[in-house]
Scaffold this motif. Structure first.
Motif, PDB file in Angstrom:
ATOM      1  N   HIS A   1       0.747   4.899 -16.219  1.00  0.00           N
ATOM      2  CA  HIS A   1       1.926   5.291 -16.996  1.00  0.00           C
ATOM      3  C   HIS A   1       2.402   4.166 -17.926  1.00  0.00           C
ATOM      4  CE1 HIS A   1       3.400   9.024 -14.558  1.00  0.00           C
ATOM      5  NE2 HIS A   1       2.244   9.187 -15.137  1.00  0.00           N
ATOM      6  N   ILE A   2       2.378   2.917 -17.426  1.00  0.00           N
ATOM      7  CA  ILE A   2       2.808   1.799 -18.285  1.00  0.00           C
ATOM      8  C   ILE A   2       1.845   1.675 -19.480  1.00  0.00           C
ATOM      9  CG2 ILE A   2       3.193  -0.712 -18.431  1.00  0.00           C
ATOM     10  CD1 ILE A   2       5.234   0.522 -16.633  1.00  0.00           C
ATOM     11  N   LYS A   3       0.545   1.811 -19.180  1.00  0.00           N
ATOM     12  CA  LYS A   3      -0.434   1.700 -20.270  1.00  0.00           C
ATOM     13  C   LYS A   3      -0.250   2.819 -21.289  1.00  0.00           C
ATOM     14  CE  LYS A   3      -4.114  -0.904 -18.043  1.00  0.00           C
ATOM     15  NZ  LYS A   3      -5.406  -0.853 -17.347  1.00  0.00           N
ATOM     16  N   THR A   4       0.099   4.002 -20.796  1.00  0.00           N
ATOM     17  CA  THR A   4       0.324   5.137 -21.703  1.00  0.00           C
ATOM     18  C   THR A   4       1.519   4.849 -22.606  1.00  0.00           C
ATOM     19  OG1 THR A   4      -0.527   6.624 -20.005  1.00  0.00           O
ATOM     20  CG2 THR A   4       0.716   7.644 -21.781  1.00  0.00           C
ATOM     21  N   LEU A   5       2.597   4.321 -22.002  1.00  0.00           N
ATOM     22  CA  LEU A   5       3.786   3.992 -22.802  1.00  0.00           C
ATOM     23  C   LEU A   5       3.458   2.892 -23.813  1.00  0.00           C
ATOM     24  CD1 LEU A   5       6.563   4.084 -20.046  1.00  0.00           C
ATOM     25  CD2 LEU A   5       6.337   5.668 -21.968  1.00  0.00           C
ATOM     26  N   GLN A   6       2.602   1.958 -23.402  1.00  0.00           N
ATOM     27  CA  GLN A   6       2.213   0.883 -24.331  1.00  0.00           C
ATOM     28  C   GLN A   6       1.427   1.439 -25.528  1.00  0.00           C
ATOM     29  OE1 GLN A   6       0.278  -1.950 -21.648  1.00  0.00           O
ATOM     30  NE2 GLN A   6       1.989  -3.347 -21.975  1.00  0.00           N
ATOM     31  N   LYS A   7       0.749   2.568 -25.277  1.00  0.00           N
ATOM     32  CA  LYS A   7       0.033   3.213 -26.396  1.00  0.00           C
ATOM     33  C   LYS A   7       0.964   4.095 -27.217  1.00  0.00           C
ATOM     34  CE  LYS A   7      -3.448   4.597 -23.704  1.00  0.00           C
ATOM     35  NZ  LYS A   7      -4.461   5.547 -23.278  1.00  0.00           N
TER      36      LYS A   7
ATOM     37  N   LYS B   1       7.515  10.992 -15.556  1.00  0.00           N
ATOM     38  CA  LYS B   1       7.810  10.085 -14.431  1.00  0.00           C
ATOM     39  C   LYS B   1       8.125  10.893 -13.177  1.00  0.00           C
ATOM     40  CE  LYS B   1      11.847   7.726 -14.464  1.00  0.00           C
ATOM     41  NZ  LYS B   1      12.847   6.672 -14.717  1.00  0.00           N
ATOM     42  N   PRO B   2       7.504  10.534 -12.028  1.00  0.00           N
ATOM     43  CA  PRO B   2       7.842  11.262 -10.800  1.00  0.00           C
ATOM     44  C   PRO B   2       9.297  11.018 -10.400  1.00  0.00           C
ATOM     45  CG  PRO B   2       6.095   9.623 -10.402  1.00  0.00           C
ATOM     46  CD  PRO B   2       6.538   9.460 -11.818  1.00  0.00           C
ATOM     47  N   VAL B   3       9.854  11.897  -9.603  1.00  0.00           N
ATOM     48  CA  VAL B   3      11.225  11.719  -9.105  1.00  0.00           C
ATOM     49  C   VAL B   3      11.153  11.599  -7.591  1.00  0.00           C
ATOM     50  CG1 VAL B   3      13.516  12.735  -8.880  1.00  0.00           C
ATOM     51  CG2 VAL B   3      12.217  13.026 -10.996  1.00  0.00           C
ATOM     52  N   TYR B   4      11.742  10.521  -7.052  1.00  0.00           N
ATOM     53  CA  TYR B   4      11.644  10.243  -5.620  1.00  0.00           C
ATOM     54  C   TYR B   4      12.951  10.599  -4.927  1.00  0.00           C
ATOM     55  CZ  TYR B   4      10.209   7.885  -1.388  1.00  0.00           C
ATOM     56  OH  TYR B   4       9.858   7.616  -0.088  1.00  0.00           O
ATOM     57  N   ASP B   5      12.860  11.174  -3.735  1.00  0.00           N
ATOM     58  CA  ASP B   5      14.061  11.520  -2.968  1.00  0.00           C
ATOM     59  C   ASP B   5      14.044  10.744  -1.648  1.00  0.00           C
ATOM     60  OD1 ASP B   5      16.107  12.608  -1.511  1.00  0.00           O
ATOM     61  OD2 ASP B   5      15.623  14.692  -2.004  1.00  0.00           O
TER      62      ASP B   5
ATOM     63  N   LEU C   1       0.805  -1.224   0.000  1.00  0.00           N
ATOM     64  CA  LEU C   1       0.000   0.000   0.000  1.00  0.00           C
ATOM     65  C   LEU C   1       0.842   1.281   0.000  1.00  0.00           C
ATOM     66  CD1 LEU C   1      -2.883  -0.989   2.440  1.00  0.00           C
ATOM     67  CD2 LEU C   1      -2.960  -0.795  -0.066  1.00  0.00           C
ATOM     68  N   ALA C   2       2.160   1.148   0.163  1.00  0.00           N
ATOM     69  CA  ALA C   2       3.015   2.342   0.143  1.00  0.00           C
ATOM     70  C   ALA C   2       3.137   2.917  -1.268  1.00  0.00           C
ATOM     71  CB  ALA C   2       4.406   2.005   0.684  1.00  0.00           C
ATOM     72  N   PHE C   3       2.779   2.082  -2.266  1.00  0.00           N
ATOM     73  CA  PHE C   3       2.991   2.503  -3.653  1.00  0.00           C
ATOM     74  C   PHE C   3       1.711   3.025  -4.304  1.00  0.00           C
ATOM     75  CE2 PHE C   3       6.286  -0.591  -2.751  1.00  0.00           C
ATOM     76  CZ  PHE C   3       7.410   0.030  -3.267  1.00  0.00           C
ATOM     77  N   ASP C   4       1.904   3.999  -5.187  1.00  0.00           N
ATOM     78  CA  ASP C   4       0.803   4.525  -5.988  1.00  0.00           C
ATOM     79  C   ASP C   4       0.765   3.716  -7.290  1.00  0.00           C
ATOM     80  OD1 ASP C   4      -1.019   6.014  -7.378  1.00  0.00           O
ATOM     81  OD2 ASP C   4       0.029   7.933  -7.180  1.00  0.00           O
ATOM     82  N   ASN C   5       0.318   2.459  -7.164  1.00  0.00           N
ATOM     83  CA  ASN C   5       0.330   1.583  -8.344  1.00  0.00           C
ATOM     84  C   ASN C   5      -0.661   2.040  -9.407  1.00  0.00           C
ATOM     85  OD1 ASN C   5       2.386  -0.042  -7.549  1.00  0.00           O
ATOM     86  ND2 ASN C   5       1.126  -1.798  -6.958  1.00  0.00           N
ATOM     87  N   ASP C   6      -1.724   2.770  -8.990  1.00  0.00           N
ATOM     88  CA  ASP C   6      -2.684   3.259  -9.991  1.00  0.00           C
ATOM     89  C   ASP C   6      -1.963   4.152 -10.999  1.00  0.00           C
ATOM     90  OD1 ASP C   6      -4.650   1.912  -8.719  1.00  0.00           O
ATOM     91  OD2 ASP C   6      -5.569   3.665  -7.765  1.00  0.00           O
ATOM     92  N   LEU C   7      -1.142   5.064 -10.465  1.00  0.00           N
ATOM     93  CA  LEU C   7      -0.400   5.967 -11.363  1.00  0.00           C
ATOM     94  C   LEU C   7       0.611   5.178 -12.191  1.00  0.00           C
ATOM     95  CD1 LEU C   7       0.202   8.893 -12.260  1.00  0.00           C
ATOM     96  CD2 LEU C   7       1.947   8.992 -10.454  1.00  0.00           C
TER      97      LEU C   7
ATOM     98  N   ILE D   1      10.387  13.592 -14.729  1.00  0.00           N
ATOM     99  CA  ILE D   1      11.284  13.333 -15.867  1.00  0.00           C
ATOM    100  C   ILE D   1      10.432  12.879 -17.043  1.00  0.00           C
ATOM    101  CG2 ILE D   1      13.189  11.910 -16.729  1.00  0.00           C
ATOM    102  CD1 ILE D   1      14.040  11.400 -13.897  1.00  0.00           C
ATOM    103  N   PRO D   2      10.561  13.533 -18.194  1.00  0.00           N
ATOM    104  CA  PRO D   2       9.795  13.054 -19.355  1.00  0.00           C
ATOM    105  C   PRO D   2      10.365  11.728 -19.851  1.00  0.00           C
ATOM    106  CG  PRO D   2      11.155  14.970 -19.952  1.00  0.00           C
ATOM    107  CD  PRO D   2      11.409  14.687 -18.501  1.00  0.00           C
ATOM    108  N   VAL D   3       9.494  10.749 -20.091  1.00  0.00           N
ATOM    109  CA  VAL D   3       9.925   9.462 -20.654  1.00  0.00           C
ATOM    110  C   VAL D   3       9.172   9.253 -21.963  1.00  0.00           C
ATOM    111  CG1 VAL D   3      10.055   6.958 -20.309  1.00  0.00           C
ATOM    112  CG2 VAL D   3      10.369   8.494 -18.361  1.00  0.00           C
TER     113      VAL D   3
END
Ligand code: CTP
Length: 211
Positions: A73-79, A85-89, A63-69, A100-102
């Motif tokens: 994002h993976i589905k968007t890349l598949q399209k 992409k968020p940047v984590y510190d 539950l620590a992860f925002d898997n929905d986002l 970061i743009p991917v």
């Protein structure tokens, strides 16, 4: 219209060597078309939570992860569309304002401790890997990395390992090994496994007529 990219999931415990496996594959396909997505960058946004409270978060729980986002994002890349992409510190335990743009790529590597835990993520993957490394090696690597790169003390790393990382590994991460197509012992040092992976990815790319 180009074919869907190949999505490779790389799971495994903390300090198992996911990064080395991922980097070895990434380096092989340099100059080709490959994107790297780290599940860690998709920890839930905690910018509105005070720093002291962020220290209490269980970062090894699904539950620590925002898997929905992440899934979006993976589905968007598949399209074949770009994402931000968020940047984590890790030093402040949250993402920053920067992204970061991917660009869409032919191969997408998705790496993280719990990428095989969410069925929705598994369903997006063409190949599922689990990097399997003994826990003594994993804790040594984690200790060195967290002190040198993530601004932690020995006491905090040991305390977090015993109270959170180890039990969560046993409960949530280790059981996902059963979903893996391939289990890679000893991570990035396993050159045979990496060569096999690279060959397999090339075959899939050829089947999808991308290369
Ligand atoms: N983590 C943390 N503090 C945060 C966020 C995450 O200590 N604010 C820790 C979690 O406890 C989790 C680990 O980060 O166990 C996940 O990263 P890890 O898998 O160790 O690093 P990678 O470099 O992705 O993988 P590997 O060591 O296998 O190469």
């Amino acid at each position: 219209m180009r074919n869907k990219p190949v999505v490779i999931g790389v799971a495994g415990g903390s300090g198992s060597g996911k990064t080395s496996v991922t980097k070895a594959i990434y380096d092989f396909f340099q100059g080709h078309s490959i994107a790297m997505i780290e599940q860690d960058y998709y920890y839930r946004d905690q910018r509105d939570i005070p720093y002291e409270e962020r220290l209490e978060t269980n970062y090894d729980h699904p539950l620590a992860f925002d898997n929905d986002l992440l899934i979006e994002h993976i589905k968007t890349l598949q399209k074949r569309e770009p994402i931000e992409k968020p940047v984590y510190d890790y030093t402040v335990h949250t993402r920053g304002d920067r992204t970061i743009p991917v660009e869409p790529k032919d191969v997408i590597i998705l790496e993280g401790i719990l990428v095989l835990e969410d069925e929705r993520l598994r369903n997006l993957m063409d190949i599922k890997l689990y990097v399997d490394t003994d826990s003594d090696l994993r804790i040594i690597r984690r200790l060195l990395r967290d002190i040198n790169e993530r601004g932690r003390t020995i006491d905090s790393v040991v305390d977090q390992y015993i109270n959170v990382v180890r039990p969560m590994h046993n409960q949530f991460i280790e059981p996902t090994k059963r979903y893996a197509d391939i289990i890679i012992p000893e991570g990035g040092q396993n050159h045979v496994a990496i060569d096999l992976m690279v060959t397999k990815i090339q075959t899939i790319l050829e089947q999808k007529s991308i290369v």
